[in-house]
Enzyme design. Structure first.
Site, short mmCIF file in Angstrom:
data_model
loop_
_atom_site.label_atom_id
_atom_site.label_comp_id
_atom_site.label_asym_id
_atom_site.label_seq_id
_atom_site.Cartn_x
_atom_site.Cartn_y
_atom_site.Cartn_z
NE ARG A 1 11.34 -5.54 11.00
CZ ARG A 1 10.63 -4.55 11.51
NH1 ARG A 1 10.96 -3.31 11.26
NH2 ARG A 1 9.58 -4.80 12.25
NE ARG B 1 -6.74 -0.09 11.59
CZ ARG B 1 -5.66 -0.27 10.83
NH1 ARG B 1 -5.62 -1.24 9.95
NH2 ARG B 1 -4.63 0.52 10.97
CE LYS C 1 -2.46 -1.00 3.56
NZ LYS C 1 -3.34 -0.72 4.69
NE ARG D 1 1.60 -7.62 12.01
CZ ARG D 1 2.94 -7.70 11.95
NH1 ARG D 1 3.63 -8.09 12.99
NH2 ARG D 1 3.58 -7.38 10.85
#
Ligand code: ZN
Length: 218
Positions: free
Chosen positions: A128, A89, A14, A173
């Site tokens: 990461r 959301r 995004k 998540r």
């Protein structure tokens, strides 16, 4: 005027798409996170109200967030239109947004959902890792140390992955986010505003597809 909502899970691209849209169409990019930080720093009435919830560790109620969005969308800098990022959301927030766009006479023109397979998102988000000695951040896909196994900054050889970036945690998540996203997509599909775009493509091709949608709104 283009008034756009960009939907997509974390890692779907995004941010990159928004930058390209802003460059070409001069829309104002409105991120809920930035809006909260700004309102709290400036101690606006709504900012202080939001802060009172956050300080107690509570979620900010939708009505307060909506007031903040309405304040922001009323600002004169939004001439060519806006991209909303991080709001709505939920369908409850989407209904509040309907009221706002109606009051301000700034109707939504498009809702674009960037879709990427879960495995790809997990791969992107769990890439990461950090240096144990100095905390420098690396990414297996986009930012590897210049010499494999050696930290660019301090020369250390010990690396670790933060708990939040571990594949199992990332997956969890994403699932929570996906559950929230699905009803929102239905909501805008029914209004005839939704376009789904394949976010697995190169950023250039993603933007080409986005552009095809937006040029119809122009
Ligand atoms: Zn280091």
């Amino acid at each position: 005027m283009i008034n756009l909502i960009l939907l997509g899970l974390p890692g779907a691209g995004k941010g990159t798409a928004s930058e390209k849209i802003v460059d070409k169409y001069h829309l104002t990019h409105i991120s809920t996170g930035d809006m909260f930080r700004e309102a709290m720093a400036n101690q606006t009435k709504v900012g202080l109200e939001a802060k009172s919830y956050i300080d107690k560790g509570n979620l900010v109620p939708d009505e307060v967030t909506a007031k903040l969005v309405e304040e922001r969308l009323s600002q004169p800098d939004i001439k060519e239109g806006f991209i909303l990022d991080g709001f709505p959301r939920t369908t409850n927030q989407a209904e509040l947004l309907d009221g706002i766009t109606e009051r301000l006479n700034k109707p939504l023109t498009s809702v674009i959902s960037l879709e990427v397979a879960e495995e790809t998102l997990v791969e992107r988000l769990s890439a990461r890792f950090m240096c144990k000695d100095c905390g420098a951040t690396y990414n297996k896909l986009t930012k590897k140390p210049k010499v494999e196994g050696t930290c660019d900054r301090c020369g250390g050889h010990d690396f670790y992955q933060r708990e939040d970036d571990k594949p199992e945690v990332v997956k969890n998540r994403l699932e929570v986010n996906e559950k929230m996203n699905a009803p929102l997509k239905d909501f805008y599909e029914k209004k005839g505003l939704l376009t789904v775009i394949n976010g697995e493509q190169t950023p250039e091709k993603v933007f080409e597809d986005v552009d095809a949608v937006l040029s119809k709104n122009k």
